[in-house]
Every structure is written in C-alpha cells, then in structure tokens.
Design a protein around this motif. Structure first.
Motif, short mmCIF file in Angstrom:
data_model
loop_
_atom_site.label_atom_id
_atom_site.label_comp_id
_atom_site.label_asym_id
_atom_site.label_seq_id
_atom_site.Cartn_x
_atom_site.Cartn_y
_atom_site.Cartn_z
N TRP A 24 0.85 -1.19 0.00
CA TRP A 24 0.00 0.00 0.00
C TRP A 24 0.89 1.24 0.00
O TRP A 24 2.06 1.18 0.36
N GLN A 25 0.29 2.38 -0.38
CA GLN A 25 1.03 3.64 -0.40
C GLN A 25 0.07 4.80 -0.19
O GLN A 25 -1.06 4.78 -0.68
N LEU A 26 0.53 5.81 0.56
CA LEU A 26 -0.19 7.07 0.73
C LEU A 26 0.74 8.21 0.35
O LEU A 26 1.90 8.24 0.78
N ARG A 27 0.22 9.14 -0.44
CA ARG A 27 1.00 10.32 -0.82
C ARG A 27 0.27 11.57 -0.36
O ARG A 27 -0.90 11.77 -0.67
N PHE A 28 0.97 12.41 0.42
CA PHE A 28 0.42 13.63 0.99
C PHE A 28 1.01 14.83 0.25
O PHE A 28 2.23 14.95 0.13
N ALA A 29 0.13 15.74 -0.20
CA ALA A 29 0.60 16.96 -0.85
C ALA A 29 -0.39 18.09 -0.56
O ALA A 29 -1.60 17.85 -0.48
N GLN A 30 0.12 19.30 -0.39
CA GLN A 30 -0.78 20.44 -0.20
C GLN A 30 -1.29 20.86 -1.57
O GLN A 30 -0.53 21.33 -2.42
N GLY A 31 -2.60 20.72 -1.77
CA GLY A 31 -3.18 21.03 -3.07
C GLY A 31 -3.57 22.48 -3.22
O GLY A 31 -3.61 23.02 -4.32
N LEU A 86 -5.16 19.52 2.20
CA LEU A 86 -4.21 18.43 2.08
C LEU A 86 -4.81 17.34 1.21
O LEU A 86 -5.85 16.76 1.54
N ASP A 87 -4.16 17.05 0.08
CA ASP A 87 -4.63 16.00 -0.82
C ASP A 87 -3.88 14.71 -0.51
O ASP A 87 -2.65 14.71 -0.36
N VAL A 88 -4.63 13.62 -0.41
CA VAL A 88 -4.05 12.32 -0.07
C VAL A 88 -4.45 11.32 -1.14
O VAL A 88 -5.65 11.12 -1.39
N ALA A 89 -3.47 10.71 -1.78
CA ALA A 89 -3.71 9.66 -2.77
C ALA A 89 -3.35 8.32 -2.14
O ALA A 89 -2.24 8.13 -1.64
N ALA A 90 -4.31 7.40 -2.13
CA ALA A 90 -4.11 6.08 -1.53
C ALA A 90 -4.13 5.02 -2.62
O ALA A 90 -4.89 5.12 -3.59
N ALA A 91 -3.32 3.98 -2.45
CA ALA A 91 -3.28 2.90 -3.42
C ALA A 91 -2.91 1.60 -2.72
O ALA A 91 -2.12 1.58 -1.78
N VAL A 92 -3.52 0.51 -3.18
CA VAL A 92 -3.17 -0.83 -2.72
C VAL A 92 -2.89 -1.68 -3.96
O VAL A 92 -3.39 -1.40 -5.05
N SER A 93 -2.08 -2.73 -3.78
CA SER A 93 -1.66 -3.54 -4.91
C SER A 93 -2.29 -4.92 -4.85
O SER A 93 -3.12 -5.22 -3.98
#
Length: 362
Positions: free
Chosen positions: A157-164, A169-176
């Motif tokens: 899994w992965q989470l990416r945090f960025a100030q949009g 705060l924008d958070v992109a989540a992904a699982v494989s």
C-alpha cells in the motif's frame, strides 16, 4: 379439554368448529408471513464491515514532516495538524490500522431505478505495517508498507500527501495485488456531528449511519414506517435511508473537520463507530482531500477549491413563490390564477406534468 359422552353433541360440535377456526387462522398467518417475506425486496444497501487490524510503524518510518502548512506526525498513530484548525485535521485511532483492503463480491438489483447494492468480502487485509517515509522534490510525503491477511499474505500500500491549495491536504491512496476495496479511517470525537454527502434524508447529523454514495431513485418512504413497508409490499419502491438522487463525497463535522472523497468509484462512508469515520472505495486507488479550518463554513470553502462553487441564484428566485404545478394547461392556469387572486407573490411556475401522469395502484 377432552370430550366425553356427557358433553352435549351441540357443544362438542361448537368446540370442534372453534378449534378448526383457530387452526385455519394459524395456517393463514403462517402463509401470510411467508408471502410477506417473499414479497418484500432486499435492503437497498447491504455492505460488509471494513476490515480491522493493528498498526505497526517501523523505527525508520517514524518522524515529523512539514507539508506546506500541514504538520504530519507519525508514531503510534498518524496525526496531521494545521495552524488554521483547532482540532487535528486528520488523526487515526491509536495503534490501529487506518488503511485496510479487501476483495469484494458484489451483486446488484435494479428495482425501477432503485439500485440495490450488496457486497461481501472474499478476502481482507487488516494488519497495517508502515515500512518507510520519504519526501520527494515536490515536497510531497509518501508513506508505504504492507497489509497482511489472516493467512500471513501481504499486499503493498502507499499514501502520498501533498498540499493542493491553501489549507487543503490532498491524499492519494493505493493498494496492490488482488485488492479492489480500499478503506481509510479518521478519528472522530464521540459527540462530533457529521453533515453532508449530498442530499441525504436520514438526519441532519449522520452519525450512526452507513451511507452508500450511489446516485439512484430515492423511493417513496425511504425507511419511514408504516409507509415504507406498505409501498415495498405493493411495489418494492420504498427505498432506504440512504437512497437519493444526489450524492457527494464532501462533508463537514461540528469541529470544522472535512474528509472528502474525490473520485467517482462506488463508495460508502461508515459513521456507525463511536470513535471514527471509515471511507470505503470500490477501487485499488482513491483520492481524498482534508480541509484545515476553524469553522465548518470555512472548511467547505477549502473543499470548494477543487469542487468549484455553485453561482448564487438569480435575484428573481427570491422575490416570490416558485410554484410546482401539474395537470395540464387549463388546470395549471386555474391554480396560478387562484394564487394570484390570493395575493401570493409568484416568481416562477415549475411545470412537471410527468409527476402523477402514470397511475399507480398504491
């Protein structure tokens, strides 16, 4: 009572008739119950609970980072703060997984526009491990790790945090792997009301509800009894507390926190737990936005930086009644004349002649 030869024949006959009537009533009740059970439709929404598990954070993944105006602290829990917000913008339950995954087994039934949705989880990954944290050249923070199922098998899994935007705060989540259900949790206070998600009729404060964000025919009754029971018995058209034409991933709490889903996959939000809200997305990837604000209206303004905001209605719309009328030209004109004769200010007439245009037997 046992009949004997001393009981008059007429009385014995009356007793037999009475017991026969009772037996017939019992049989009729059983048959009626079976008929009702078979005739009533399935629930409009029947979803599996989110997988749950523990949180393990490797030593090298622990730390604190500044992402724009947001501070991200990772220890025994994830905690995100911002100077504009009195409460943490995002906080996970202590030592519990805040991201989990599963493989769904759904079915759908379409009842004249009321889409009935059900899902069971064929496999779940509940134990979360955070292995690493890194900040890229754009200033975005990435957390990654593994999720483990009951058999000890992992998916990444992965989470990416960025100030949009400012305060967002924008958070992109992904699982494989095989996972096609993604769950993300955020802590709530026990008395923290949650509002929004589109045109929801269940309540103003939606705590205690499980809401499927699926646009569909809203139904007649929508859970109110006995109307919903009678409509479902006759036409399977009552709907439920979460059936609505308009859904949205945007919401806000009494504490000015806003945790919004930004995608278009089938999704649900579980507000039944006393200490958290849980987003469910039927996909392996999902995007969310958190707002930092001191007041609920300001949190919604932050979310509007990606949703856009509806323009103000025209001035004429507030200068009188917008009358919803039907029945054909003659009937509409007669009703309009009656309103005008009564001195009612009229801003517009909303013609919707299809309503009631088809006769129903309920």
């Amino acid at each position: 009572m046992i009949d004997d030869d001393r009981t008059p024949p007429r009385r014995r006959t009356a007793r037999r008739i009475g017991w026969s009537v009772v037996a017939l009533l019992v049989v009729a009740a059983v048959i009626g119950g079976i008929f009702v059970a078979v005739s009533l439709p399935r629930a409009s929404t029947d979803l599996a609970d989110a997988p749950a598990g523990s949180l393990r954070v490797d030593t090298e993944a622990r730390g604190e980072w500044q992402i724009g105006g947001f501070s991200v602290l990772l220890g025994s829990r994830l905690r995100v703060t911002h100077p504009a917000a009195e409460k943490p913008v995002w906080e996970s339950p202590s030592r519990e997984a805040f991201l989990t995954a599963g493989v769904g087994d759904p079915w759908f039934i379409d009842d004249l526009g009321i889409l009935r949705v059900s899902d069971r989880l064929a496999q779940t990954w509940g134990d979360q491990r955070i292995r690493s944290a890194s900040v890229d050249a754009d200033g975005a923070l990435t957390l990654d790790g593994t999720l483990t199922d009951a058999e000890g098998d992992d998916v990444r899994w992965q989470l990416r945090f960025a100030q949009g935007a400012e305060g967002r705060l924008d958070v992109a989540a992904a699982v494989s792997g095989a996972a096609d259900r993604l769950y993300l949790a955020a802590a709530l206070e026990a008395d923290e009301g949650v509002h929004g998600f589109g045109a929801q009729s269940a309540a103003w404060d939606l705590r205690g509800q499980r809401l499927a964000l699926v646009p569909r025919e809203q139904g007649i009754g929508r859970g109110a009894q006995p109307l919903s029971f009678l409509v479902d018995l006759q036409a399977s058209a009552a709907g439920g507390h979460d059936t609505t034409y308009l859904v949205s991933g945007v919401n806000v709490t009494d504490q000015a926190r806003s945790f919004a889903y930004r995608g278009d996959a089938i999704a649900s939000v579980d507000l039944r737990p006393v200490d958290r809200m849980i987003w469910e997305v039927w996909a392996a990837e999902a995007e969310f936005s958190f707002a930092a604000a001191s007041e609920p209206v300001n949190a919604l303004a932050v979310q509007a930086t990606w949703t856009g905001a509806a323009p103000a209605p025209p001035i004429w719309a507030s200068r009188g009644l917008i009358a919803g009328l039907q029945g054909g030209t003659r009937e509409v004109r007669e009703k309009l004349a009656a309103l005008q004769e009564a001195g009612t200010p009229i801003a517009a007439v909303w013609l919707q002649d299809w309503v009631g245009g088809r006769s129903t037997d309920f």
